[in-house]
Design an enzyme around this catalytic site. Sequence first.
Site, PDB file in Angstrom:
ATOM      1  CB  SER A 175      -0.961  -0.025   1.192  1.00  0.00           C
ATOM      2  OG  SER A 175      -1.868   1.051   1.147  1.00  0.00           O
ATOM      3  CB  THR A 176       1.249   4.071   2.405  1.00  0.00           C
ATOM      4  OG1 THR A 176      -0.154   4.175   2.617  1.00  0.00           O
ATOM      5  CG2 THR A 176       1.871   5.452   2.402  1.00  0.00           C
ATOM      6  CG  HIS A 202      -4.118  -0.936  -0.836  1.00  0.00           C
ATOM      7  ND1 HIS A 202      -3.845  -0.849   0.516  1.00  0.00           N
ATOM      8  CD2 HIS A 202      -4.587  -2.188  -1.039  1.00  0.00           C
ATOM      9  CE1 HIS A 202      -4.156  -1.994   1.096  1.00  0.00           C
ATOM     10  NE2 HIS A 202      -4.595  -2.826   0.173  1.00  0.00           N
ATOM     11  CG  MET A 296      -2.354   3.182   5.595  1.00  0.00           C
ATOM     12  SD  MET A 296      -2.871   4.913   5.781  1.00  0.00           S
ATOM     13  CE  MET A 296      -3.582   5.241   4.160  1.00  0.00           C
ATOM     14  CG  ASP A 299      -5.695  -5.606   2.399  1.00  0.00           C
ATOM     15  OD1 ASP A 299      -6.350  -6.641   2.655  1.00  0.00           O
ATOM     16  OD2 ASP A 299      -5.622  -5.117   1.247  1.00  0.00           O
TER      17      ASP A 299
END
Length: 366
Positions: A175-176, A202, A296, A299
């Site tokens: 993600s991030t 993401h 973050m 998931d």
Amino acid sequence: MGARYKVLVVDDSALMRKYLRQMLETQEDFEVYTARDGEDALRRIQEVDPDVVSLDINMPVMDGLTCLSHIMTESPRPVVMVSSLTEKGALATFEALELGAVDYLAKPDGTVSLQIKDQADELIRKVRAALGAKRRPRRSSGERVHPPPERLRKPLAAPEPAERAPEGLVLIGVSTGGPRTLEEILPDLPADFPLPALVAQHMPGHFTRVFAERLDRRCALRVKEIRGPSLLEAGTVWIARGDADVVLSRRRKGLVALGVPADERCLWHPSVDRMVRSALEHVPADRLIAVELTGMGDDGAEAMAEVHRRGGRTVAESEDTAVVFGMPKELIERGGADKVLPCHRIARQLVQWAYEGSGTAEAAKG
């Protein structure tokens, strides 16, 4: 009263500045300032010394990318880019991430977005994540490798086992901070890497095709976005389409990845959790390699821990290099990580596991 954080909002639209400021000021610990363009932002940074900057890409006088390069050179700090949901916006966003931006927020309907207020929760999450994010130094030009034409590069020498591992699959959740992290890992996999890889990053739907094309130019492996039923073949990395989820299915020709509508029960998309659980339904766990990278939230952490419990192999990115140590930390705390590695050592581990010929989980973990 607890600590207060200074946030500088940079946008040439007075309406957008107003909306973004109002969204951020709902947080009692945020002190929000504004700037109208890149030049104004550089002055305001010197005046108020913000903890994080929200930076529009398309602005007159000095655009966001030029401003970002000045920030990273002269007074580095976390920056969240704000870009339009277009191919041009995606290209500029990836350039910003390369320059050092932590994350981005995509405007849903153009430069002046009346729908931006619908993304208040996402903006606040990203700004908070940026406050705790770490800057990872880029590799030097001597370390970074770009593949020559014809995909001839083999950046990591493959072992020469008596036989190759049986059918398997690499699953990557991120993600991030993910685009830069994947650009550290995937180009180091050799062209003859014997397993297909599936990535859930993401990301908005308008961005994943551009991202796949960008990675494809940099990797010895083929990199493609999942658009229709995609046969998972060795030598290919498949990027799950943004704003949707990805699941696996068995077809006559083999294992296929399918893009499916996003499951509203999942907070992030493409869902890492859904991807990994679907893989467990169709591939023996001891033939799976699951990798949890920066991001973050949690998931995929529980699903990858299940891969580990069933005899599969798992890697969590270490806190040393994770931009946001959320997702990998969750996997580690569940006792689900066989290896905890900095991002620049993950490709080598994947090569080692992929080429082990015994096919047994115990030997692979040794």
